[in-house]
Design an enzyme around this catalytic site. Structure first.
Site, mmCIF file in Angstrom:
data_model
loop_
_atom_site.group_PDB
_atom_site.id
_atom_site.type_symbol
_atom_site.label_atom_id
_atom_site.label_comp_id
_atom_site.label_asym_id
_atom_site.label_seq_id
_atom_site.Cartn_x
_atom_site.Cartn_y
_atom_site.Cartn_z
ATOM 1 N N HIS A 120 23.577 48.103 22.702
ATOM 2 C CA HIS A 120 24.181 47.014 21.944
ATOM 3 C C HIS A 120 24.039 47.226 20.440
ATOM 4 O O HIS A 120 23.046 47.758 19.952
ATOM 5 C CB HIS A 120 23.561 45.672 22.341
ATOM 6 C CG HIS A 120 22.074 45.617 22.121
ATOM 7 N ND1 HIS A 120 21.509 45.240 20.919
ATOM 8 C CD2 HIS A 120 21.047 45.895 22.948
ATOM 9 C CE1 HIS A 120 20.196 45.273 21.015
ATOM 10 N NE2 HIS A 120 19.878 45.680 22.231
ATOM 11 N N ASP A 121 25.069 46.839 19.716
ATOM 12 C CA ASP A 121 25.076 46.822 18.245
ATOM 13 C C ASP A 121 24.976 48.209 17.614
ATOM 14 O O ASP A 121 24.646 48.320 16.430
ATOM 15 C CB ASP A 121 23.946 45.924 17.699
ATOM 16 C CG ASP A 121 24.035 44.503 18.221
ATOM 17 O OD1 ASP A 121 24.955 43.779 17.807
ATOM 18 O OD2 ASP A 121 23.209 44.122 19.062
ATOM 19 N N GLY A 138 19.479 50.235 20.690
ATOM 20 C CA GLY A 138 20.162 49.156 19.996
ATOM 21 C C GLY A 138 20.081 49.258 18.479
ATOM 22 O O GLY A 138 19.071 49.659 17.921
#
Length: 373
Positions: A120-121, A138
């Site tokens: 994520h991200d 992440g």
């Protein structure tokens, strides 16, 4: 074209020129632009935007929930994939979270080989090649035209500058400068400038030489960073690529991340740093990690490296396991190697003042003990 066996949510937007193969699943709030081809057995969850002319191979999973225990099931996070990417088998790319801007980004013309994980991200720049089994944690930021070999691990919030290269199996927990090459399965360190990569990118030889000389100055630990930076800016301030490296390092220091410089940790720590700092014999007393017996050793300065004086200590490790060390001694052929860790050496010597970041309780001395045949 959408295959009859594919499952496509009514809220998905698929361009008529896109292709969805058999047994694919396309969830709601997914947008697929023209020319993108889902071969088969691809799962895409929304919200996800996929650009033009991407090829997505079987069993890839895109836009799934972030693997974050703090994630709440909402639609604030999303995945954005650019144009011309190849996403191979078993690749997973998770969407963003609300903790940052909520977007996981894969730019244009990237190749993600099989079993790559993009968490994520993460921001992945254009033209990157991520080899099989590599993992991006992440919030990692990967610049343009970065090359990651197989099995590379990139930690959370770590940045890799453009044109950086990571050797196979590297465990990267610190930032890597633009144009840098990093290696090491235990906390990778920057080994120098990625000469092959920058030449393939078409940088002139004068720029390549400037990058190499600038990094030689920046990696010198004998002077404060600010002094090294000022010297590099004075000598190479006209080279924009060098200025990019300086700006990157300044930003890393502000973030408290920093870069791990060349030949500093692990077995390779016996090279340039010690070569410059040991000016007098150092007495080391401790327990050999391989043989398990007490060791008393004197480490001598050598003009081309480090020499070791022994006292008939029996050792068990073979030199081929750490062949880089042989190049840094003046003993000639080496038959056995012993790794010594001591807490009772000369506390005033540069060698014994090293302190492990994970062991805050006392200074330690680390050395390699070698014996000739």
């Amino acid at each position: 074209m959408i295959h009859s066996s594919a499952v496509v949510d009514p809220l998905a937007e698929i361009d008529p020129d896109a292709s969805v193969g058999p047994f694919c699943r396309v969830g709601p709030y997914v947008r697929i632009d023209r020319g993108t081809h889902l071969i088969s057995h691809v799962a895409i969850y929304g919200p996800t935007d996929i650009g033009k002319s991407n090829i997505i191979h079987p069993f890839a999973s895109l836009g799934g929930f972030p693997q974050d225990v703090k994630f709440l099931d909402d639609r604030r996070g999303r995945l954005v994939i650019g144009d011309g990417n190849q996403i191979r088998e078993y690749v997973t790319v998770n969407r963003g979270t609300a903790k940052s801007d909520g977007v996981t980004r894969v730019a244009d013309d990237c190749l993600l080989m099989n079993s790559v994980h993009v968490a994520h991200d993460v921001t992945l720049g254009s033209g990157c090649v991520i080899a099989s089994d590599s993992l991006l944690a992440g919030h990692a930021i990967i610049g343009q035209y970065v090359r990651l070999s197989g099995g590379v691990r990139v930690g959370q919030f770590v940045r890799l500058g453009s044109y950086a290269f990571a050797a196979a199996g590297a465990l990267i927990d610190r930032d890597v400068i633009p144009y840098g090459i990093t290696a090491g399965t235990d906390r990778a360190a920057i080994r120098g400038i990625n000469l092959v990569g920058v030449r393939r990118a078409g940088l002139p030889d004068v720029v390549v030489r400037s990058l190499v000389k600038a990094w030689q100055i920046l990696s010198d630990r004998d002077r404060p960073y600010e002094d090294r930076r000022d010297v590099v800016r004075a000598r190479f301030g006209h080279v924009i690529e060098v200025l990019h490296v300086l700006a990157f390092m300044d930003e890393s220091r502000k973030r408290g991340q920093g870069v791990r410089r060349t030949e500093w940790r692990g077995m390779s720590a016996i090279t340039p740093y010690m070569r410059r700092t040991i000016a007098a014999p150092i007495r080391v007393q401790g327990v050999g990690l391989h043989s398990g017996i007490s060791v008393v050793m004197t480490v001598l300065p050598g003009c081309d490296g480090i020499a070791f004086r022994l006292g008939g200590i029996r050792t068990l490790a073979l030199p081929r396991h750490i062949s880089q060390t042989v190049l840094c001694t003046r003993l000639g052929p080496v038959s056995t190697v012993e790794h010594v860790m001591s807490a009772s050496g000369d506390r005033e010597s540069p060698m014994s003042r090293w302190k492990s970041p994970r062991r805050k309780y006392r200074p330690l001395t680390e050395a390699l003990l070698l014996s000739s045949p």
